[in-house]
Design a protein around this motif. Structure first.
Motif, PDB file in Angstrom:
ATOM      1  N   LEU A  96     -10.755  12.949   3.202  1.00  0.00           N
ATOM      2  CA  LEU A  96     -10.141  12.963   4.540  1.00  0.00           C
ATOM      3  C   LEU A  96      -8.753  13.588   4.496  1.00  0.00           C
ATOM      4  CD1 LEU A  96     -10.790   9.378   5.976  1.00  0.00           C
ATOM      5  CD2 LEU A  96     -11.768  11.535   6.799  1.00  0.00           C
ATOM      6  N   THR A  97      -8.472  14.451   5.457  1.00  0.00           N
ATOM      7  CA  THR A  97      -7.104  14.915   5.663  1.00  0.00           C
ATOM      8  C   THR A  97      -6.570  14.199   6.890  1.00  0.00           C
ATOM      9  OG1 THR A  97      -7.584  17.077   4.714  1.00  0.00           O
ATOM     10  CG2 THR A  97      -5.632  16.908   6.115  1.00  0.00           C
ATOM     11  N   LEU A  98      -5.495  13.471   6.705  1.00  0.00           N
ATOM     12  CA  LEU A  98      -4.943  12.644   7.781  1.00  0.00           C
ATOM     13  C   LEU A  98      -3.511  13.060   8.076  1.00  0.00           C
ATOM     14  CD1 LEU A  98      -6.209   9.282   6.274  1.00  0.00           C
ATOM     15  CD2 LEU A  98      -7.076  10.319   8.384  1.00  0.00           C
ATOM     16  N   GLY A  99      -3.170  13.066   9.368  1.00  0.00           N
ATOM     17  CA  GLY A  99      -1.778  13.269   9.744  1.00  0.00           C
ATOM     18  C   GLY A  99      -1.092  11.909   9.800  1.00  0.00           C
ATOM     19  N   ILE A 100       0.134  11.858   9.325  1.00  0.00           N
ATOM     20  CA  ILE A 100       0.899  10.604   9.373  1.00  0.00           C
ATOM     21  C   ILE A 100       1.896  10.756  10.521  1.00  0.00           C
ATOM     22  CG2 ILE A 100       2.324   8.988   8.073  1.00  0.00           C
ATOM     23  CD1 ILE A 100      -0.437   9.531   6.802  1.00  0.00           C
ATOM     24  N   SER A 101       1.689   9.995  11.601  1.00  0.00           N
ATOM     25  CA  SER A 101       2.500  10.262  12.790  1.00  0.00           C
ATOM     26  C   SER A 101       3.544   9.195  13.100  1.00  0.00           C
ATOM     27  CB  SER A 101       1.608  10.498  14.013  1.00  0.00           C
ATOM     28  OG  SER A 101       0.629   9.502  14.129  1.00  0.00           O
ATOM     29  N   LYS A 102       3.366   7.986  12.586  1.00  0.00           N
ATOM     30  CA  LYS A 102       4.427   6.981  12.758  1.00  0.00           C
ATOM     31  C   LYS A 102       4.480   6.080  11.525  1.00  0.00           C
ATOM     32  CE  LYS A 102       4.911   6.755  17.773  1.00  0.00           C
ATOM     33  NZ  LYS A 102       6.239   7.387  17.830  1.00  0.00           N
ATOM     34  N   VAL A 103       5.686   5.924  10.992  1.00  0.00           N
ATOM     35  CA  VAL A 103       5.885   5.009   9.869  1.00  0.00           C
ATOM     36  C   VAL A 103       7.117   4.148  10.148  1.00  0.00           C
ATOM     37  CG1 VAL A 103       4.883   6.578   8.153  1.00  0.00           C
ATOM     38  CG2 VAL A 103       7.346   6.612   8.565  1.00  0.00           C
ATOM     39  N   ARG A 104       7.220   3.078   9.388  1.00  0.00           N
ATOM     40  CA  ARG A 104       8.399   2.206   9.500  1.00  0.00           C
ATOM     41  C   ARG A 104       8.824   1.812   8.090  1.00  0.00           C
ATOM     42  NH1 ARG A 104       7.704  -2.392  13.822  1.00  0.00           N
ATOM     43  NH2 ARG A 104       8.333  -0.740  15.238  1.00  0.00           N
ATOM     44  N   LEU A 105      10.130   1.835   7.859  1.00  0.00           N
ATOM     45  CA  LEU A 105      10.654   1.418   6.551  1.00  0.00           C
ATOM     46  C   LEU A 105      10.562  -0.096   6.426  1.00  0.00           C
ATOM     47  CD1 LEU A 105      13.885   3.617   6.580  1.00  0.00           C
ATOM     48  CD2 LEU A 105      11.874   4.000   5.150  1.00  0.00           C
ATOM     49  N   THR A 106      10.327  -0.579   5.194  1.00  0.00           N
ATOM     50  CA  THR A 106      10.303  -2.029   4.992  1.00  0.00           C
ATOM     51  C   THR A 106      11.507  -2.506   4.189  1.00  0.00           C
ATOM     52  OG1 THR A 106       9.106  -1.948   2.894  1.00  0.00           O
ATOM     53  CG2 THR A 106       7.775  -1.976   4.917  1.00  0.00           C
ATOM     54  N   GLY A 107      12.055  -1.634   3.349  1.00  0.00           N
ATOM     55  CA  GLY A 107      13.144  -2.045   2.474  1.00  0.00           C
ATOM     56  C   GLY A 107      12.661  -2.820   1.255  1.00  0.00           C
ATOM     57  N   ARG A 108      11.348  -3.004   1.133  1.00  0.00           N
ATOM     58  CA  ARG A 108      10.822  -3.755  -0.010  1.00  0.00           C
ATOM     59  C   ARG A 108      10.417  -2.793  -1.122  1.00  0.00           C
ATOM     60  NH1 ARG A 108       6.481  -6.015   0.096  1.00  0.00           N
ATOM     61  NH2 ARG A 108       5.563  -5.314   2.047  1.00  0.00           N
ATOM     62  N   PRO A 109      10.900  -3.048  -2.336  1.00  0.00           N
ATOM     63  CA  PRO A 109      10.570  -2.144  -3.444  1.00  0.00           C
ATOM     64  C   PRO A 109       9.066  -2.103  -3.713  1.00  0.00           C
ATOM     65  CG  PRO A 109      12.301  -3.705  -4.067  1.00  0.00           C
ATOM     66  CD  PRO A 109      11.768  -4.159  -2.747  1.00  0.00           C
ATOM     67  N   ALA A 110       8.591  -0.940  -4.082  1.00  0.00           N
ATOM     68  CA  ALA A 110       7.175  -0.783  -4.449  1.00  0.00           C
ATOM     69  C   ALA A 110       7.087  -0.522  -5.946  1.00  0.00           C
ATOM     70  CB  ALA A 110       6.563   0.386  -3.673  1.00  0.00           C
ATOM     71  N   ASP A 111       6.214  -1.257  -6.622  1.00  0.00           N
ATOM     72  CA  ASP A 111       6.078  -1.070  -8.075  1.00  0.00           C
ATOM     73  C   ASP A 111       4.653  -0.658  -8.443  1.00  0.00           C
ATOM     74  OD1 ASP A 111       4.852  -3.373  -7.441  1.00  0.00           O
ATOM     75  OD2 ASP A 111       5.935  -4.655  -8.867  1.00  0.00           O
ATOM     76  N   VAL A 112       4.023   0.063  -7.526  1.00  0.00           N
ATOM     77  CA  VAL A 112       2.683   0.620  -7.774  1.00  0.00           C
ATOM     78  C   VAL A 112       2.793   2.141  -7.616  1.00  0.00           C
ATOM     79  CG1 VAL A 112       1.456  -1.433  -6.969  1.00  0.00           C
ATOM     80  CG2 VAL A 112       2.051   0.359  -5.333  1.00  0.00           C
ATOM     81  N   PRO A 113       1.788   2.879  -8.060  1.00  0.00           N
ATOM     82  CA  PRO A 113       1.882   4.343  -7.959  1.00  0.00           C
ATOM     83  C   PRO A 113       2.045   4.794  -6.498  1.00  0.00           C
ATOM     84  CG  PRO A 113       0.102   3.722  -9.428  1.00  0.00           C
ATOM     85  CD  PRO A 113       0.579   2.458  -8.798  1.00  0.00           C
ATOM     86  N   PRO A 114       2.882   5.816  -6.267  1.00  0.00           N
ATOM     87  CA  PRO A 114       3.073   6.324  -4.906  1.00  0.00           C
ATOM     88  C   PRO A 114       1.742   6.727  -4.270  1.00  0.00           C
ATOM     89  CG  PRO A 114       4.678   7.298  -6.393  1.00  0.00           C
ATOM     90  CD  PRO A 114       3.721   6.524  -7.247  1.00  0.00           C
ATOM     91  N   GLY A 115       1.595   6.400  -2.991  1.00  0.00           N
ATOM     92  CA  GLY A 115       0.362   6.719  -2.274  1.00  0.00           C
ATOM     93  C   GLY A 115      -0.625   5.567  -2.257  1.00  0.00           C
TER      94      GLY A 115
END
Lengths: 92, 316
Positions: free
Chosen positions: B243-262
């Motif tokens: 699937l090719t998806l457009g990302i049209s709205k996101v929101r920051l959480t400020g919570r660190p992520a410790d898993v691979p990006p994506g």
């Protein structure tokens, strides 16, 4: 469930639309039908629509968030009133 | 003051509404005749409704059109968000010259989609410039300039609105100044060593990499966000399986992520969390096959977006 009904939202939209029309020295409108498109029917420009949504957010204490509404319906009075009403009633 | 207005979009509409209430005489309005569905009332339609002469904007591509401008006795051409390049012969035809309202703080952010670029680059301030037109795009001397703030949740649409709101009064100010005497019009040469020019290109060819800081991803998505109206950049694309998806709205959480990006995480705050290089982001709205959809319809915990930099032919 409390919070504004779709008809309550319609009253606010009508008032805000009429403010825009007054700025353009145009006649006010009453009884907006469900299929009334704020952009196509009245020739409001996109920024006027955004300003209307911002004013509606302030009036109803609503975080302007139209992301859940189909863009084809977002400027149509009926779906817009229902969507805003549902968001506010869910919150309350 | 006899004015020829060339424009499009809401900015053109607002300018015409203001001119109609001013003492300016409008020689004609030039715009695209075809109504753009989804953009609301067009400049062309408004001009017709108000009883002004209308000419197709594409006439500005014809150098012979300069004769008509001259014969009409036009004092000033006002170019407000027009989509056509005006021939130099036409620029020189009005008695006092041709002026352009540009949504950017020239000499920086010259060219196209300057509002999008400002958000993409994380600017805290942007600007609007009214300048005299010369054959080189957005390079003429500055008449007036105003600064606008860029908020942390600013979108392409909201910043466009700010620029129009601040910019249209500059046009009226120019006409008032010109009426007092053309010599009063300020013409400050641009420092072209500071010039930045943007064309039709879209950052990263429109592909979104999750292997970036969350703030950078948010900037890209907000810069492209003109919902519910069409975006000049489209929504930044990302691949999830086939699937090719457009990302049209996101929101920051400020919570660190410790898993691979994506990596797709839990549902949260009206959307679904996706890991960036440093933080979780909430993806709230996506675009697939011409339609906006909720991220919750597509994303499942444990899914992982492909980083575009690893796709053949897509790496910058």
């Amino acid at each position: 469930v409390s919070g504004p009904t779709p008809d309550d939202v319609r009253v606010v939209i009508t008032e805000l639309l009429n403010q825009k029309l007054k700025q353009q020295t145009r006649e006010p409108l009453n009884n907006l039908p469900d299929d009334y498109d704020l952009l196509l029917s009245e020739g409001l420009d996109s920024l006027a629509f955004v300003e209307m949504m911002t004013a509606m957010g302030e009036r109803l204490d609503w975080e302007v968030d139209l992301a859940g509404l189909d863009p084809e319906s977002v400027t149509v009075v009926g779906p817009l009133c229902t969507f805003v009403s549902e968001q506010l009633r869910e919150r309350s | 003051m006899k004015v020829l207005l060339i424009g499009e979009q809401a900015a053109g509409v607002r300018t015409l509404q203001s001119l109609a209430q001013s003492e300016a005489r409008i020689a004609a309005v030039m715009a695209s005749p075809a109504r753009q569905i989804g953009h609301g009332g067009s400049l062309w339609n408004l001009a017709v409704k108000l009883g002004y002469t209308t000419w197709p904007a594409e006439l500005v591509r014809d150098p012979n059109f300069a004769t008509q401008v001259y014969d009409e006795g036009v004092d000033i051409i006002l170019n407000v968000y027009s989509m056509f390049l005006i021939r130099k012969e036409i620029l020189a035809a009005p008695r006092l010259g041709s002026f352009n309202l540009h949504p950017g703080p020239l000499p920086r952010y010259a060219g196209l989609n300057s509002v999008c670029w400002a958000i993409y680059k994380g600017e805290s301030e942007h600007g609007v410039t009214l300048h005299k037109m010369v054959p080189e795009i957005d390079a003429g001397p500055i008449v007036y300039q105003e600064v606008v703030g860029v908020e942390s949740e600013e979108t392409g649409l909201s910043l466009t609105g700010k620029c129009v709101t601040v910019g249209v009064p500059l046009v009226l100010r120019l006409l008032e100044t010109a009426a007092q005497g053309p010599a009063n019009i300020p013409l400050v040469a641009q420092d072209l060593t500071k010039r930045e020019y943007f064309g039709r290109e879209v950052p990263e060819n429109g592909n979104l990499s999750w292997n970036c800081p969350a703030r950078q991803i948010s900037n890209f998505v907000r810069a492209s966000d003109f919902f519910p109206f069409p975006s000049p950049w489209g929504a930044p694309r990302s691949k999830l399986g086939d699937l090719t998806l457009g990302i049209s709205k996101v929101r920051l959480t400020g919570r660190p992520a410790d898993v691979p990006p994506g990596t797709v995480g839990a549902q949260s705050d009206g959307g679904v969390e996706v890991a960036s290089r440093d933080e979780w982001l909430v993806v709230r709205q996506m675009f697939r096959e011409g339609k906006y959809i909720s991220a919750r319809e597509v994303l499942r915990a444990g899914d992982r977006f492909v980083d575009y930099a690893t796709l053949p032919g897509l790496a910058p």
